[in-house]
Scaffold this motif. Sequence first.
Motif, PDB file in Angstrom:
ATOM      1  N   PRO A  66       0.889  -1.128  -0.061  1.00  0.00           N
ATOM      2  CA  PRO A  66      -0.100  -0.101  -0.076  1.00  0.00           C
ATOM      3  C   PRO A  66       0.942   1.326   0.103  1.00  0.00           C
ATOM      4  O   PRO A  66       1.703   1.243   0.739  1.00  0.00           O
ATOM      5  CB  PRO A  66      -0.844   0.031   1.152  1.00  0.00           C
ATOM      6  N   TRP A  67       0.873   2.133  -0.909  1.00  0.00           N
ATOM      7  CA  TRP A  67       1.574   3.246  -1.174  1.00  0.00           C
ATOM      8  C   TRP A  67       1.247   4.773  -0.667  1.00  0.00           C
ATOM      9  O   TRP A  67       0.274   5.140  -1.180  1.00  0.00           O
ATOM     10  CB  TRP A  67       1.970   3.301  -2.783  1.00  0.00           C
ATOM     11  N   ARG A  68       1.773   5.090   0.285  1.00  0.00           N
ATOM     12  CA  ARG A  68       1.434   6.549   0.987  1.00  0.00           C
ATOM     13  C   ARG A  68       1.916   7.411   0.030  1.00  0.00           C
ATOM     14  O   ARG A  68       3.145   7.624  -0.294  1.00  0.00           O
ATOM     15  CB  ARG A  68       2.180   6.606   2.484  1.00  0.00           C
ATOM     16  N   SER A  69       1.152   8.089  -0.501  1.00  0.00           N
ATOM     17  CA  SER A  69       1.578   9.705  -1.483  1.00  0.00           C
ATOM     18  C   SER A  69       1.798  10.747  -0.435  1.00  0.00           C
ATOM     19  O   SER A  69       0.834  11.358  -0.378  1.00  0.00           O
ATOM     20  CB  SER A  69       0.477   9.669  -2.500  1.00  0.00           C
ATOM     21  N   LYS A  70       3.015  10.665  -0.118  1.00  0.00           N
ATOM     22  CA  LYS A  70       3.289  11.858   0.774  1.00  0.00           C
ATOM     23  C   LYS A  70       3.346  13.212  -0.182  1.00  0.00           C
ATOM     24  O   LYS A  70       3.039  14.355   0.369  1.00  0.00           O
ATOM     25  CB  LYS A  70       4.668  11.727   1.444  1.00  0.00           C
ATOM     26  N   GLU A  71       3.336  12.936  -1.471  1.00  0.00           N
ATOM     27  CA  GLU A  71       3.304  14.079  -2.461  1.00  0.00           C
ATOM     28  C   GLU A  71       2.006  14.718  -2.456  1.00  0.00           C
ATOM     29  O   GLU A  71       1.823  15.910  -2.368  1.00  0.00           O
ATOM     30  CB  GLU A  71       3.783  13.704  -3.917  1.00  0.00           C
ATOM     31  N   VAL A  72       1.178  13.968  -2.481  1.00  0.00           N
ATOM     32  CA  VAL A  72      -0.333  14.398  -2.588  1.00  0.00           C
ATOM     33  C   VAL A  72      -0.394  15.102  -1.200  1.00  0.00           C
ATOM     34  O   VAL A  72      -1.172  16.212  -1.200  1.00  0.00           O
ATOM     35  CB  VAL A  72      -1.483  13.337  -2.843  1.00  0.00           C
ATOM     36  N   GLU A  73      -0.233  14.560  -0.091  1.00  0.00           N
ATOM     37  CA  GLU A  73      -0.305  15.005   1.399  1.00  0.00           C
ATOM     38  C   GLU A  73       0.082  16.440   1.289  1.00  0.00           C
ATOM     39  O   GLU A  73      -0.418  17.509   1.960  1.00  0.00           O
ATOM     40  CB  GLU A  73       0.154  14.077   1.971  1.00  0.00           C
ATOM     41  N   GLU A  74       1.496  16.585   0.792  1.00  0.00           N
ATOM     42  CA  GLU A  74       2.204  17.778   0.924  1.00  0.00           C
ATOM     43  C   GLU A  74       1.507  18.983   0.282  1.00  0.00           C
ATOM     44  O   GLU A  74       1.344  20.152   0.654  1.00  0.00           O
ATOM     45  CB  GLU A  74       3.565  17.742   0.568  1.00  0.00           C
ATOM     46  N   VAL A  75       0.999  18.576  -0.926  1.00  0.00           N
ATOM     47  CA  VAL A  75       0.440  19.658  -1.914  1.00  0.00           C
ATOM     48  C   VAL A  75      -1.088  20.082  -0.990  1.00  0.00           C
ATOM     49  O   VAL A  75      -1.242  21.338  -1.022  1.00  0.00           O
ATOM     50  CB  VAL A  75       0.004  19.138  -3.325  1.00  0.00           C
ATOM     51  N   ILE A  76      -1.912  19.065  -0.404  1.00  0.00           N
ATOM     52  CA  ILE A  76      -2.975  19.749  -0.143  1.00  0.00           C
ATOM     53  C   ILE A  76      -3.134  19.983   1.426  1.00  0.00           C
ATOM     54  O   ILE A  76      -4.072  20.846   1.847  1.00  0.00           O
ATOM     55  CB  ILE A  76      -4.119  18.563  -0.336  1.00  0.00           C
ATOM     56  N   MET A 118      -2.661  19.970  -9.070  1.00  0.00           N
ATOM     57  CA  MET A 118      -1.293  19.942  -8.342  1.00  0.00           C
ATOM     58  C   MET A 118      -1.206  18.636  -7.789  1.00  0.00           C
ATOM     59  O   MET A 118      -0.162  17.945  -8.054  1.00  0.00           O
ATOM     60  CB  MET A 118      -1.046  21.160  -7.785  1.00  0.00           C
ATOM     61  N   ALA A 119      -2.167  18.425  -6.852  1.00  0.00           N
ATOM     62  CA  ALA A 119      -2.148  17.141  -6.007  1.00  0.00           C
ATOM     63  C   ALA A 119      -1.985  15.950  -7.034  1.00  0.00           C
ATOM     64  O   ALA A 119      -1.176  14.985  -6.914  1.00  0.00           O
ATOM     65  CB  ALA A 119      -3.225  17.124  -5.022  1.00  0.00           C
ATOM     66  N   ALA A 120      -2.955  15.867  -7.795  1.00  0.00           N
ATOM     67  CA  ALA A 120      -3.085  14.743  -8.853  1.00  0.00           C
ATOM     68  C   ALA A 120      -1.911  14.474  -9.610  1.00  0.00           C
ATOM     69  O   ALA A 120      -1.345  13.125  -9.681  1.00  0.00           O
ATOM     70  CB  ALA A 120      -4.396  14.775  -9.546  1.00  0.00           C
ATOM     71  N   ALA A 121      -1.383  15.615 -10.103  1.00  0.00           N
ATOM     72  CA  ALA A 121       0.041  15.563 -10.902  1.00  0.00           C
ATOM     73  C   ALA A 121       1.255  15.138  -9.912  1.00  0.00           C
ATOM     74  O   ALA A 121       1.986  14.333 -10.348  1.00  0.00           O
ATOM     75  CB  ALA A 121       0.504  17.064 -11.364  1.00  0.00           C
ATOM     76  N   ALA A 122       1.060  15.463  -8.627  1.00  0.00           N
ATOM     77  CA  ALA A 122       2.259  15.204  -7.624  1.00  0.00           C
ATOM     78  C   ALA A 122       2.081  13.662  -7.401  1.00  0.00           C
ATOM     79  O   ALA A 122       3.290  12.914  -7.123  1.00  0.00           O
ATOM     80  CB  ALA A 122       2.062  15.886  -6.261  1.00  0.00           C
ATOM     81  N   ALA A 123       1.131  13.093  -7.541  1.00  0.00           N
ATOM     82  CA  ALA A 123       0.790  11.554  -6.986  1.00  0.00           C
ATOM     83  C   ALA A 123       1.652  10.926  -7.896  1.00  0.00           C
ATOM     84  O   ALA A 123       2.270   9.581  -7.716  1.00  0.00           O
ATOM     85  CB  ALA A 123      -0.608  11.229  -7.039  1.00  0.00           C
ATOM     86  N   ILE A 124       1.904  11.171  -9.236  1.00  0.00           N
ATOM     87  CA  ILE A 124       2.453  10.208 -10.298  1.00  0.00           C
ATOM     88  C   ILE A 124       3.704  10.982 -10.908  1.00  0.00           C
ATOM     89  O   ILE A 124       4.376  10.554 -11.569  1.00  0.00           O
ATOM     90  CB  ILE A 124       1.389   9.875 -11.674  1.00  0.00           C
ATOM     91  N   LYS A 125       4.005  12.048  -9.921  1.00  0.00           N
ATOM     92  CA  LYS A 125       5.501  12.451 -10.375  1.00  0.00           C
ATOM     93  C   LYS A 125       6.676  11.429 -10.671  1.00  0.00           C
ATOM     94  O   LYS A 125       7.322  11.365 -11.530  1.00  0.00           O
ATOM     95  CB  LYS A 125       5.650  13.465  -9.179  1.00  0.00           C
ATOM     96  N   ASP A 126       6.680  10.648  -9.810  1.00  0.00           N
ATOM     97  CA  ASP A 126       8.112   9.658  -9.772  1.00  0.00           C
ATOM     98  C   ASP A 126       7.182   8.178 -10.268  1.00  0.00           C
ATOM     99  O   ASP A 126       8.172   7.285 -10.270  1.00  0.00           O
ATOM    100  CB  ASP A 126       8.255   9.220  -8.311  1.00  0.00           C
ATOM    101  N   ALA A 127       6.225   8.341 -10.951  1.00  0.00           N
ATOM    102  CA  ALA A 127       5.617   6.833 -11.414  1.00  0.00           C
ATOM    103  C   ALA A 127       6.537   6.472 -12.572  1.00  0.00           C
ATOM    104  O   ALA A 127       6.913   7.381 -13.449  1.00  0.00           O
ATOM    105  CB  ALA A 127       4.295   6.976 -11.953  1.00  0.00           C
TER     106      ALA A 127
END
Length: 326
Positions: A268-278, A290-299
Amino acid sequence: MLMPDFTYLEVKSLKEAIGQLSSKGAKVHAGGTDLLGCLREDILSAEKLVSISQIKALRGISQASDGGLRIGALTTIAEIETHKTIRERYSALARAASEVGSPQLRNQGTIGGNLCQKPRCWYYRGEFHCLRKGGDTCYAYQGENQFHCILGGNTCYIVHPSDTAPALAAFEASVRVNGPAGSRLVPIARFHVPPGENVQKETILKPNEIVTEILLPPPVKGLRSSYRKVCARRSWDFALASVALALQFDGDKVAKARVVLGGAAPVPWRSKEVEEVITGRGLDTETITMAAAAAIKDAQSLKYNGYKIPLFRGMIEEELTAMARA
Ligand SMILES: Cc1cc2nc3c(=O)[nH]c(=O)nc-3n(C[C@H](O)[C@H](O)[C@H](O)COP(=O)(O)OP(=O)(O)OC[C@H]3O[C@@H](n4cnc5c(N)ncnc54)[C@H](O)[C@@H]3O)c2cc1C
Protein backbone atom coordinates in the motif's frame (compact mmCIF):
# COMPACT_ATOMS: atom_id res chain seq x y z
CA MET A 1 -4.35 -29.07 -10.53
CA LEU A 2 -5.19 -31.41 -7.61
CA MET A 3 -5.09 -30.25 -4.01
CA PRO A 4 -1.89 -31.58 -2.37
CA ASP A 5 -2.01 -33.66 0.84
CA PHE A 6 -1.86 -31.88 4.17
CA THR A 7 -3.03 -32.34 7.75
CA TYR A 8 -5.92 -30.12 8.84
CA LEU A 9 -6.17 -29.10 12.46
CA GLU A 10 -8.82 -26.94 14.14
CA VAL A 11 -7.46 -25.22 17.23
CA LYS A 12 -9.48 -23.64 20.04
CA SER A 13 -7.02 -21.13 21.50
CA LEU A 14 -4.33 -18.73 20.39
CA LYS A 15 -1.75 -20.56 22.48
CA GLU A 16 -2.57 -23.83 20.76
CA ALA A 17 -2.46 -22.14 17.33
CA ILE A 18 0.98 -20.64 17.96
CA GLY A 19 2.24 -23.98 19.27
CA GLN A 20 0.99 -25.83 16.17
CA LEU A 21 2.40 -23.20 13.84
CA SER A 22 5.85 -23.73 15.28
CA SER A 23 6.20 -27.04 13.41
CA LYS A 24 7.72 -27.00 9.92
CA GLY A 25 5.35 -26.49 6.98
CA ALA A 26 2.40 -25.26 9.07
CA LYS A 27 0.21 -22.44 7.74
CA VAL A 28 -2.66 -20.36 9.18
CA HIS A 29 -6.08 -21.10 7.68
CA ALA A 30 -8.76 -18.43 8.29
CA GLY A 31 -11.53 -18.18 5.65
CA GLY A 32 -9.42 -20.10 3.12
CA THR A 33 -10.51 -18.01 0.13
CA ASP A 34 -6.94 -17.22 -0.88
CA LEU A 35 -4.96 -19.94 0.88
CA LEU A 36 -6.73 -22.92 -0.70
CA GLY A 37 -6.23 -21.48 -4.19
CA CYS A 38 -2.53 -20.93 -3.44
CA LEU A 39 -2.15 -24.55 -2.33
CA ARG A 40 -4.02 -25.91 -5.33
CA GLU A 41 -1.97 -23.74 -7.71
CA ASP A 42 1.24 -24.88 -5.97
CA ILE A 43 2.27 -21.32 -5.09
CA LEU A 44 2.97 -22.38 -1.57
CA SER A 45 3.18 -25.70 0.17
CA ALA A 46 1.83 -26.76 3.55
CA GLU A 47 2.25 -29.95 5.55
CA LYS A 48 -0.33 -28.77 8.10
CA LEU A 49 -3.15 -26.22 7.97
CA VAL A 50 -3.93 -24.72 11.36
CA SER A 51 -7.52 -23.49 11.24
CA ILE A 52 -8.01 -20.55 13.61
CA SER A 53 -11.69 -20.11 12.73
CA GLN A 54 -12.92 -21.46 16.11
CA ILE A 55 -10.88 -19.04 18.26
CA LYS A 56 -13.69 -16.83 19.56
CA ALA A 57 -11.30 -14.17 20.90
CA LEU A 58 -10.27 -13.32 17.34
CA ARG A 59 -13.80 -12.41 16.25
CA GLY A 60 -15.84 -9.25 16.35
CA ILE A 61 -15.67 -5.47 16.38
CA SER A 62 -15.66 -3.52 19.65
CA GLN A 63 -14.75 -0.14 21.04
CA ALA A 64 -11.12 0.13 22.18
CA SER A 65 -10.18 1.72 25.51
CA ASP A 66 -8.84 4.85 23.74
CA GLY A 67 -12.18 5.43 21.96
CA GLY A 68 -10.97 3.84 18.74
CA LEU A 69 -12.09 0.51 17.32
CA ARG A 70 -10.78 -3.02 17.73
CA ILE A 71 -11.40 -5.40 14.84
CA GLY A 72 -10.61 -9.07 15.53
CA ALA A 73 -8.59 -10.76 12.78
CA LEU A 74 -11.40 -13.27 12.08
CA THR A 75 -13.98 -10.54 11.47
CA THR A 76 -15.37 -11.08 8.00
CA ILE A 77 -15.12 -8.47 5.28
CA ALA A 78 -18.96 -8.43 5.16
CA GLU A 79 -19.16 -7.59 8.88
CA ILE A 80 -16.80 -4.66 8.31
CA GLU A 81 -18.77 -3.48 5.28
CA THR A 82 -22.05 -3.36 7.23
CA HIS A 83 -20.88 -2.28 10.70
CA LYS A 84 -22.69 0.91 11.77
CA THR A 85 -19.76 2.63 13.50
CA ILE A 86 -17.36 1.79 10.68
CA ARG A 87 -19.82 3.14 8.11
CA GLU A 88 -20.31 6.35 10.10
CA ARG A 89 -16.79 7.07 11.38
CA TYR A 90 -14.42 5.14 9.13
CA SER A 91 -16.41 5.21 5.91
CA ALA A 92 -13.36 4.62 3.67
CA LEU A 93 -12.88 1.24 5.36
CA ALA A 94 -16.54 0.23 4.96
CA ARG A 95 -16.34 1.29 1.32
CA ALA A 96 -13.08 -0.63 0.75
CA ALA A 97 -14.64 -3.74 2.32
CA SER A 98 -17.67 -3.38 0.02
CA GLU A 99 -15.28 -3.45 -2.96
CA VAL A 100 -13.71 -6.82 -2.07
CA GLY A 101 -14.54 -9.55 -4.59
CA SER A 102 -18.07 -10.95 -4.45
CA PRO A 103 -20.66 -11.32 -1.62
CA GLN A 104 -19.55 -14.95 -1.13
CA LEU A 105 -15.92 -13.86 -0.69
CA ARG A 106 -16.89 -11.07 1.70
CA ASN A 107 -18.93 -13.49 3.82
CA GLN A 108 -16.14 -16.05 4.00
CA GLY A 109 -12.98 -13.90 3.84
CA THR A 110 -11.55 -12.35 7.00
CA ILE A 111 -9.72 -9.09 7.57
CA GLY A 112 -6.60 -10.95 8.80
CA GLY A 113 -6.53 -13.01 5.59
CA ASN A 114 -7.20 -9.92 3.52
CA LEU A 115 -4.04 -8.26 4.85
CA CYS A 116 -1.93 -11.43 4.46
CA GLN A 117 -3.15 -12.63 1.05
CA LYS A 118 -0.61 -13.46 -1.66
CA PRO A 119 -0.13 -11.20 -4.70
CA ARG A 120 -2.04 -11.78 -7.92
CA CYS A 121 0.81 -11.51 -10.46
CA TRP A 122 0.07 -14.13 -13.13
CA TYR A 123 3.71 -15.16 -13.32
CA TYR A 124 3.86 -15.66 -9.55
CA ARG A 125 0.53 -17.52 -9.64
CA GLY A 126 1.52 -19.43 -12.77
CA GLU A 127 4.18 -22.03 -13.46
CA PHE A 128 7.09 -19.59 -13.36
CA HIS A 129 9.91 -19.89 -10.88
CA CYS A 130 10.06 -16.13 -10.40
CA LEU A 131 12.10 -14.07 -7.94
CA ARG A 132 9.31 -14.16 -5.35
CA LYS A 133 9.34 -17.98 -5.49
CA GLY A 134 13.13 -18.14 -5.10
CA GLY A 135 14.12 -17.87 -8.79
CA ASP A 136 16.32 -15.22 -10.34
CA THR A 137 13.98 -13.36 -12.72
CA CYS A 138 10.91 -11.15 -12.53
CA TYR A 139 9.07 -12.35 -15.63
CA ALA A 140 6.68 -9.39 -15.50
CA TYR A 141 9.44 -6.85 -16.00
CA GLN A 142 9.90 -7.71 -19.68
CA GLY A 143 6.63 -9.61 -20.06
CA GLU A 144 2.87 -9.09 -19.88
CA ASN A 145 2.91 -6.33 -17.32
CA GLN A 146 -0.39 -4.51 -17.86
CA PHE A 147 -1.49 -5.06 -14.24
CA HIS A 148 1.86 -4.45 -12.56
CA CYS A 149 3.23 -1.58 -10.52
CA ILE A 150 4.21 1.96 -11.50
CA LEU A 151 5.64 2.97 -8.11
CA GLY A 152 8.08 1.24 -5.78
CA GLY A 153 8.96 -1.53 -8.24
CA ASN A 154 12.32 -2.90 -7.30
CA THR A 155 13.33 -6.28 -8.70
CA CYS A 156 9.70 -7.52 -8.40
CA TYR A 157 6.78 -5.61 -9.95
CA ILE A 158 3.69 -6.99 -8.21
CA VAL A 159 0.94 -4.76 -6.89
CA HIS A 160 -0.38 -5.22 -3.41
CA PRO A 161 -3.85 -6.85 -3.78
CA SER A 162 -5.80 -5.92 -0.62
CA ASP A 163 -8.59 -3.33 -0.76
CA THR A 164 -8.79 -2.86 3.00
CA ALA A 165 -5.04 -2.26 3.55
CA PRO A 166 -4.90 1.19 1.87
CA ALA A 167 -7.97 2.30 3.87
CA LEU A 168 -6.50 1.01 7.15
CA ALA A 169 -3.21 2.74 6.31
CA ALA A 170 -5.03 6.04 5.65
CA PHE A 171 -6.52 5.78 9.17
CA GLU A 172 -3.06 4.93 10.58
CA ALA A 173 -4.29 1.64 12.00
CA SER A 174 -2.05 -0.81 13.86
CA VAL A 175 -1.86 -4.57 13.53
CA ARG A 176 -1.45 -6.76 16.60
CA VAL A 177 0.76 -9.76 16.00
CA ASN A 178 1.03 -12.67 18.46
CA GLY A 179 3.74 -15.29 18.51
CA PRO A 180 5.77 -17.43 20.91
CA ALA A 181 7.49 -14.30 22.27
CA GLY A 182 4.15 -12.61 23.09
CA SER A 183 2.37 -9.75 21.39
CA ARG A 184 3.55 -6.70 19.45
CA LEU A 185 1.71 -3.81 17.84
CA VAL A 186 2.91 -2.89 14.35
CA PRO A 187 1.83 0.27 12.50
CA ILE A 188 0.18 -0.96 9.30
CA ALA A 189 2.60 1.20 7.31
CA ARG A 190 5.34 -1.20 8.44
CA PHE A 191 3.36 -4.45 8.18
CA HIS A 192 3.87 -5.08 4.45
CA VAL A 193 7.38 -5.72 3.14
CA PRO A 194 8.60 -4.00 -0.06
CA PRO A 195 10.59 -6.18 -2.51
CA GLY A 196 13.71 -4.05 -1.90
CA GLU A 197 13.73 -5.34 1.69
CA ASN A 198 12.83 -8.96 1.02
CA VAL A 199 11.46 -10.13 -2.30
CA GLN A 200 10.07 -13.41 -0.91
CA LYS A 201 8.00 -11.96 1.92
CA GLU A 202 4.79 -9.94 1.74
CA THR A 203 4.46 -9.21 5.46
CA ILE A 204 6.69 -8.94 8.52
CA LEU A 205 5.07 -12.08 10.04
CA LYS A 206 7.31 -14.95 11.09
CA PRO A 207 5.95 -18.44 10.25
CA ASN A 208 4.61 -18.96 13.79
CA GLU A 209 3.06 -15.54 14.19
CA ILE A 210 -0.63 -14.66 13.83
CA VAL A 211 -2.44 -11.40 13.24
CA THR A 212 -4.92 -11.20 16.12
CA GLU A 213 -6.51 -7.77 15.81
CA ILE A 214 -6.46 -4.45 14.02
CA LEU A 215 -6.71 -1.25 16.01
CA LEU A 216 -8.14 1.95 14.56
CA PRO A 217 -7.38 5.19 16.39
CA PRO A 218 -10.35 7.32 17.50
CA PRO A 219 -11.61 9.50 14.64
CA VAL A 220 -10.55 13.15 15.01
CA LYS A 221 -12.86 16.15 14.63
CA GLY A 222 -13.33 17.22 11.00
CA LEU A 223 -12.28 13.83 9.55
CA ARG A 224 -13.66 12.87 6.15
CA SER A 225 -12.62 9.70 4.37
CA SER A 226 -13.22 7.91 1.11
CA TYR A 227 -12.09 4.90 -0.93
CA ARG A 228 -12.26 4.63 -4.68
CA LYS A 229 -11.39 1.57 -6.75
CA VAL A 230 -11.14 1.25 -10.50
CA CYS A 231 -11.23 -2.27 -12.00
CA ALA A 232 -11.18 -3.64 -15.52
CA ARG A 233 -14.60 -5.28 -14.97
CA ARG A 234 -17.65 -4.44 -12.91
CA SER A 235 -17.89 -7.96 -11.47
CA TRP A 236 -15.35 -9.16 -8.86
CA ASP A 237 -11.90 -7.96 -9.68
CA PHE A 238 -8.72 -6.60 -8.10
CA ALA A 239 -7.89 -2.90 -8.32
CA LEU A 240 -6.18 -1.51 -11.40
CA ALA A 241 -5.97 1.62 -9.29
CA SER A 242 -7.39 2.65 -5.94
CA VAL A 243 -7.02 5.49 -3.49
CA ALA A 244 -7.91 5.83 0.19
CA LEU A 245 -8.21 9.34 1.58
CA ALA A 246 -8.45 10.33 5.26
CA LEU A 247 -8.49 14.12 5.45
CA GLN A 248 -8.94 16.19 8.57
CA PHE A 249 -10.55 19.53 7.77
CA ASP A 250 -10.30 22.73 9.74
CA GLY A 251 -13.05 24.79 8.14
CA ASP A 252 -12.40 24.64 4.39
CA LYS A 253 -8.73 23.81 4.76
CA VAL A 254 -7.08 20.41 4.99
CA ALA A 255 -5.30 20.32 8.37
CA LYS A 256 -3.91 16.79 8.00
CA ALA A 257 -3.97 14.32 5.12
CA ARG A 258 -3.29 10.64 4.66
CA VAL A 259 -3.45 9.45 1.06
CA VAL A 260 -2.72 5.80 0.26
CA LEU A 261 -2.74 4.21 -3.20
CA GLY A 262 -3.64 0.63 -4.07
CA GLY A 263 -2.88 -1.14 -7.37
CA ALA A 264 0.14 1.17 -7.71
CA ALA A 265 3.01 -0.48 -5.84
CA PRO A 266 4.05 -3.79 -4.24
CA VAL A 267 2.82 -2.45 -0.88
CA PRO A 268 0.00 0.00 0.00
CA TRP A 269 1.64 3.22 -1.19
CA ARG A 270 1.43 6.36 0.93
CA SER A 271 1.53 9.37 -1.36
CA LYS A 272 3.32 11.96 0.74
CA GLU A 273 3.51 14.07 -2.45
CA VAL A 274 -0.30 14.47 -2.54
CA GLU A 275 -0.43 15.03 1.22
CA GLU A 276 2.15 17.82 1.00
CA VAL A 277 0.28 19.64 -1.77
CA ILE A 278 -3.11 19.64 -0.04
CA THR A 279 -2.12 20.15 3.61
CA GLY A 280 -2.85 23.69 4.79
CA ARG A 281 -4.90 24.49 1.68
CA GLY A 282 -8.51 24.39 0.58
CA LEU A 283 -9.40 21.85 -2.10
CA ASP A 284 -9.79 24.33 -4.98
CA THR A 285 -9.34 23.30 -8.60
CA GLU A 286 -5.72 24.45 -8.80
CA THR A 287 -4.71 22.54 -5.64
CA ILE A 288 -6.50 19.40 -6.81
CA THR A 289 -4.79 19.51 -10.22
CA MET A 290 -1.39 19.98 -8.56
CA ALA A 291 -2.06 17.18 -6.07
CA ALA A 292 -3.10 14.69 -8.76
CA ALA A 293 0.02 15.52 -10.78
CA ALA A 294 2.19 15.11 -7.68
CA ALA A 295 0.81 11.59 -7.10
CA ILE A 296 2.35 10.26 -10.30
CA LYS A 297 5.44 12.49 -10.43
CA ASP A 298 7.80 9.58 -9.69
CA ALA A 299 5.77 6.88 -11.46
CA GLN A 300 7.64 4.67 -13.92
CA SER A 301 5.57 2.60 -16.25
CA LEU A 302 6.56 -0.71 -17.80
CA LYS A 303 5.81 -1.59 -21.43
CA TYR A 304 2.06 -2.26 -21.05
CA ASN A 305 0.91 -0.41 -17.92
CA GLY A 306 1.44 3.22 -18.99
CA TYR A 307 -2.34 3.73 -18.87
CA LYS A 308 -2.14 3.59 -15.07
CA ILE A 309 -0.46 7.02 -14.92
CA PRO A 310 -3.39 9.05 -16.34
CA LEU A 311 -5.77 6.66 -14.57
CA PHE A 312 -4.34 7.52 -11.14
CA ARG A 313 -4.20 11.22 -11.99
CA GLY A 314 -7.85 11.30 -13.09
CA MET A 315 -9.07 9.15 -10.21
CA ILE A 316 -7.33 11.28 -7.57
CA GLU A 317 -8.64 14.47 -9.18
CA GLU A 318 -12.19 13.11 -9.10
CA GLU A 319 -11.93 11.84 -5.54
CA LEU A 320 -10.50 15.10 -4.15
CA THR A 321 -13.18 17.06 -6.01
CA ALA A 322 -15.88 14.85 -4.45
CA MET A 323 -14.26 15.31 -1.03
CA ALA A 324 -14.27 19.11 -1.46
CA ARG A 325 -18.02 19.00 -2.14
CA ALA A 326 -18.86 16.57 0.69
C1 LIG B 1 -11.98 -14.72 -6.91
C2 LIG B 1 -11.34 -13.88 -5.84
C3 LIG B 1 -11.51 -12.49 -5.85
C4 LIG B 1 -10.93 -11.72 -4.86
N1 LIG B 1 -11.11 -10.36 -4.91
C5 LIG B 1 -10.54 -9.57 -3.97
C6 LIG B 1 -10.69 -8.15 -4.03
O1 LIG B 1 -11.35 -7.60 -4.91
N2 LIG B 1 -10.09 -7.40 -3.06
C7 LIG B 1 -9.36 -7.96 -2.06
O2 LIG B 1 -8.85 -7.24 -1.20
N3 LIG B 1 -9.18 -9.30 -2.00
C8 LIG B 1 -9.76 -10.12 -2.90
N4 LIG B 1 -9.60 -11.49 -2.84
C9 LIG B 1 -8.61 -12.03 -1.88
C10 LIG B 1 -8.99 -12.71 -0.55
O3 LIG B 1 -9.43 -14.00 -0.77
C11 LIG B 1 -9.93 -12.03 0.35
O4 LIG B 1 -9.65 -10.69 0.35
C12 LIG B 1 -10.03 -12.58 1.81
O5 LIG B 1 -10.24 -11.49 2.70
C13 LIG B 1 -8.90 -13.41 2.37
O6 LIG B 1 -9.28 -13.82 3.69
P1 LIG B 1 -9.36 -15.35 4.16
O7 LIG B 1 -9.81 -15.34 5.57
O8 LIG B 1 -10.15 -16.16 3.22
O9 LIG B 1 -7.82 -15.71 4.07
P2 LIG B 1 -7.13 -17.16 3.93
O10 LIG B 1 -7.29 -17.63 2.53
O11 LIG B 1 -7.54 -18.08 5.01
O12 LIG B 1 -5.62 -16.72 4.15
C14 LIG B 1 -4.93 -15.90 3.25
C15 LIG B 1 -3.46 -15.83 3.70
O13 LIG B 1 -3.35 -15.13 4.93
C16 LIG B 1 -2.83 -15.98 5.96
N5 LIG B 1 -3.63 -15.64 7.14
C17 LIG B 1 -4.99 -15.62 7.24
N6 LIG B 1 -5.37 -15.14 8.43
C18 LIG B 1 -4.23 -14.88 9.11
C19 LIG B 1 -3.97 -14.37 10.41
N7 LIG B 1 -4.94 -14.01 11.27
N8 LIG B 1 -2.67 -14.23 10.80
C20 LIG B 1 -1.67 -14.58 9.95
N9 LIG B 1 -1.85 -15.05 8.71
C21 LIG B 1 -3.12 -15.19 8.29
C22 LIG B 1 -2.98 -17.39 5.46
O14 LIG B 1 -1.99 -18.25 5.98
C23 LIG B 1 -2.84 -17.19 3.95
O15 LIG B 1 -1.49 -17.13 3.57
C24 LIG B 1 -10.17 -12.31 -3.81
C25 LIG B 1 -10.00 -13.70 -3.81
C26 LIG B 1 -10.57 -14.48 -4.81
C27 LIG B 1 -10.38 -15.96 -4.75
